[in-house]
Design an enzyme around this catalytic site. Structure first.
Site, PDB file in Angstrom:
ATOM      1  N   ASP A 156      -1.245  -4.464  55.938  1.00  0.00           N
ATOM      2  CA  ASP A 156       0.143  -4.260  56.892  1.00  0.00           C
ATOM      3  C   ASP A 156       1.193  -4.673  56.154  1.00  0.00           C
ATOM      4  O   ASP A 156       1.328  -5.212  54.925  1.00  0.00           O
ATOM      5  CB  ASP A 156      -0.128  -4.865  58.035  1.00  0.00           C
ATOM      6  CG  ASP A 156       0.612  -4.180  59.426  1.00  0.00           C
ATOM      7  OD1 ASP A 156       1.381  -3.249  58.826  1.00  0.00           O
ATOM      8  OD2 ASP A 156       0.216  -4.307  60.347  1.00  0.00           O
ATOM      9  N   ASP A 217       2.912   3.209  65.210  1.00  0.00           N
ATOM     10  CA  ASP A 217       1.697   3.034  65.999  1.00  0.00           C
ATOM     11  C   ASP A 217       1.292   3.970  67.147  1.00  0.00           C
ATOM     12  O   ASP A 217       2.301   4.099  67.947  1.00  0.00           O
ATOM     13  CB  ASP A 217       1.788   1.424  66.436  1.00  0.00           C
ATOM     14  CG  ASP A 217       1.850   0.194  65.334  1.00  0.00           C
ATOM     15  OD1 ASP A 217       1.683   0.717  64.064  1.00  0.00           O
ATOM     16  OD2 ASP A 217       1.946  -0.991  65.741  1.00  0.00           O
TER      17      ASP A 217
HETATM   18  C1  GLA Z   1       1.312  -3.387  63.052  1.00  0.00           C
HETATM   19  C2  GLA Z   1       0.454  -2.102  62.762  1.00  0.00           C
HETATM   20  C3  GLA Z   1      -0.938  -1.947  63.805  1.00  0.00           C
HETATM   21  C4  GLA Z   1      -1.419  -3.314  64.043  1.00  0.00           C
HETATM   22  C5  GLA Z   1      -0.214  -4.418  64.343  1.00  0.00           C
HETATM   23  C6  GLA Z   1      -0.949  -5.646  64.432  1.00  0.00           C
HETATM   24  O1  GLA Z   1       2.188  -2.801  64.104  1.00  0.00           O
HETATM   25  O2  GLA Z   1       1.045  -0.767  62.433  1.00  0.00           O
HETATM   26  O3  GLA Z   1      -1.535  -1.032  63.460  1.00  0.00           O
HETATM   27  O4  GLA Z   1      -2.180  -3.740  63.026  1.00  0.00           O
HETATM   28  O5  GLA Z   1       0.633  -4.373  63.252  1.00  0.00           O
HETATM   29  O6  GLA Z   1      -0.050  -6.805  64.658  1.00  0.00           O
END
Ligand code: GLA
Length: 431
Positions: A156, A217
């Site tokens: 990430d 997301d």
């Molecule tokens: C980001 C990522 C998500 C998830 C969260 C975890 O938003 O895009 O897919 O992994 O972090 O905190």
């Protein structure tokens, strides 16, 4: 004279991710959308991020028919680790929630024919505030994951800047390669750079990552699915060439089986993810999944469309004024998939078209509705009607065109019949 060339070739191959993994889009289960950063195991033991949750889901994948369909990854997301590294500077799992440790959890997966994925972040902290893997920790953490026998790593991008990302994502690719363990590599880099060139270099991503998050997301709502679908198909001309065996655009998890989607919307997500050649990571509760959601997620024809070995990402080919859209994906054996998708909110809409209108070449096609398994034969010129529910889809698997013409030739006293193959390839006319 030749030496510099050889050195250059070696340097290039060393920077590429040549782990041979994910020749078709990876499939499995990922904790984040459904379970987030629930660490309250005292009060919510069944749903908190703990080894128990991942073992429960592994049991379901291996006992309820998922593994045989290709769903083999069980992936940990954020909030798995202790807030501090150990005395040697290594990441360590939260001791209360993962008392057996990650290596044991990986063993648990492997004896069941499954694989374990883990999560890290290229900044100082993960998005959830746990220890990150900044530049100076990349080698160590890659080694730790390999020692734990982890099979996939999602990297990430929270709490990192553009420069660090430009160094860190390729560096992690090399570090994972250098461990000698094949570890699938999911890069969130493009999602932190707006997902489009010139800031995003998809050629480079294809060389260093197996999959990458391009966009926001997913949340448990139809609005969220629609926003993702809109973005991916609006930018299809950029995204399609980026994808192929071993390298995939990732529109994020399947939320089928949760709370936000109707049955029709669930069928739409599954159909459009298959058209996109998207990774299929479910984020749901496999222990309580209802039979409707299960049937959609376990649909063999859609899975095989998603997993087609050519790995060509599909595209939107029509946005009709009726608010019906048509999507198409070329498949191996001169077959293809079609999705008729309704953006309407009134009633099932009877959409009339023909395969010729959808750019198919002359011929007679065997067509299977992948949700009802009904089969019909449709000639390119035949007008047909599909009834598409509001926010729903009709999805077809279209076989290669069959031999249609039999011509009679006279040769002496014999009458011979020749079958003429239709132009075998319906792909070029659509590209
Ligand atoms: C980001 C990522 C998500 C998830 C969260 C975890 O938003 O895009 O897919 O992994 O972090 O905190």
């Amino acid at each position: 004279m030749f030496q510099p060339l050889i050195i250059l070739a070696l340097a290039v191959s060393a920077s590429a991710l040549n782990n041979g993994l994910m020749k078709t889009p990876p499939m499995g289960w990922l904790a984040w959308e459904r379970y987030r950063c629930d660490i309250d195991c005292d009060n919510d033991p069944k749903n908190c991020i703990s080894e128990k949750l991942f073992m429960d889901m592994a049991d379901r994948l291996s006992e309820d028919g998922w593994r045989e369909l290709g769903y083999t990854y069980i992936n940990i997301d954020d909030c798995w680790s202790s807030k501090d590294r150990d005395k040697d500077g290594r990441l360590q799992a939260d001791p209360k929630r993962f008392p057996s440790g990650i290596k044991k959890l990986a063993d648990y997966m492997h004896v069941r024919g499954l694989k374990l994925g883990i999560y890290g972040d290229m900044g100082t902290y993960t998005c959830g505030g746990y220890p990150g893997t900044p530049l100076d920790k990349i080698t160590l953490d890659a080694q730790t994951f390999a020692e734990w026998e982890v099979d996939m790593f999602k990297y990430d991008g929270c709490y990192s800047n553009d420069t660090e990302q430009a160094q860190g994502y390729p560096l992690m690719s090399k570090a994972l390669n250098a461990t000698g363990r094949p570890i699938g590599y999911s890069c969130s880099w493009p999602a932190y750079q707006g997902g489009l060139p010139p800031k995003v270099d998809y050629d480079l991503l294809g060389d260093i990552c197996n999959l990458w998050r391009n966009y926001d997301d997913i949340q448990d709502s139809w609005d969220s699915v629609l926003a993702i679908v809109d973005w991916f198909f609006k930018n299809q001309d950029i995204l399609i060439p980026a994808a192929g065996p071993g390298k995939w655009n990732d529109p994020d998890m399947l939320i089928i089986g949760n709370f936000g989607l109707s049955m029709d919307q669930s069928r739409s997500q599954m159909a459009l993810w298959a058209i996109m050649a998207a990774p299929l990571f479910m984020s749901n509760d496999l222990r309580t999944l209802n039979s409707g959601a299960r049937a959609i997620l376990q649909n063999k024809m859609i899975i095989s469309i998603n997993q087609d070995p050519l790995g060509i990402q599909g595209k939107r080919i029509l946005q009709d004024k009726s608010h019906i859209e048509v999507f198409w994906r070329p498949l191996s054996n001169n077959a293809s998939a079609l999705v008729f998708f309704s953006r309407r909110t009134d009633m099932p809409y009877r959409f009339k078209t023909s395969l010729a209108t959808l750019n198919y070449t002359v011929g007679s096609y065997k067509v299977t509705d992948v949700y009802t398994y009904e089969t019909t034969t449709v000639k390119d010129s035949t007008e047909f009607v599909v009834s598409v529910n509001p926010t729903g889809v009709v999805m077809w698997y279209v076989s290669a065109p069959a031999k249609v013409n039999s011509r009679l030739f006279f040769r002496g006293s014999h009458i011979r019949t020749f079958d003429h193959e239709e132009v075998p390839n319906n792909i070029p006319s659509l590209l």
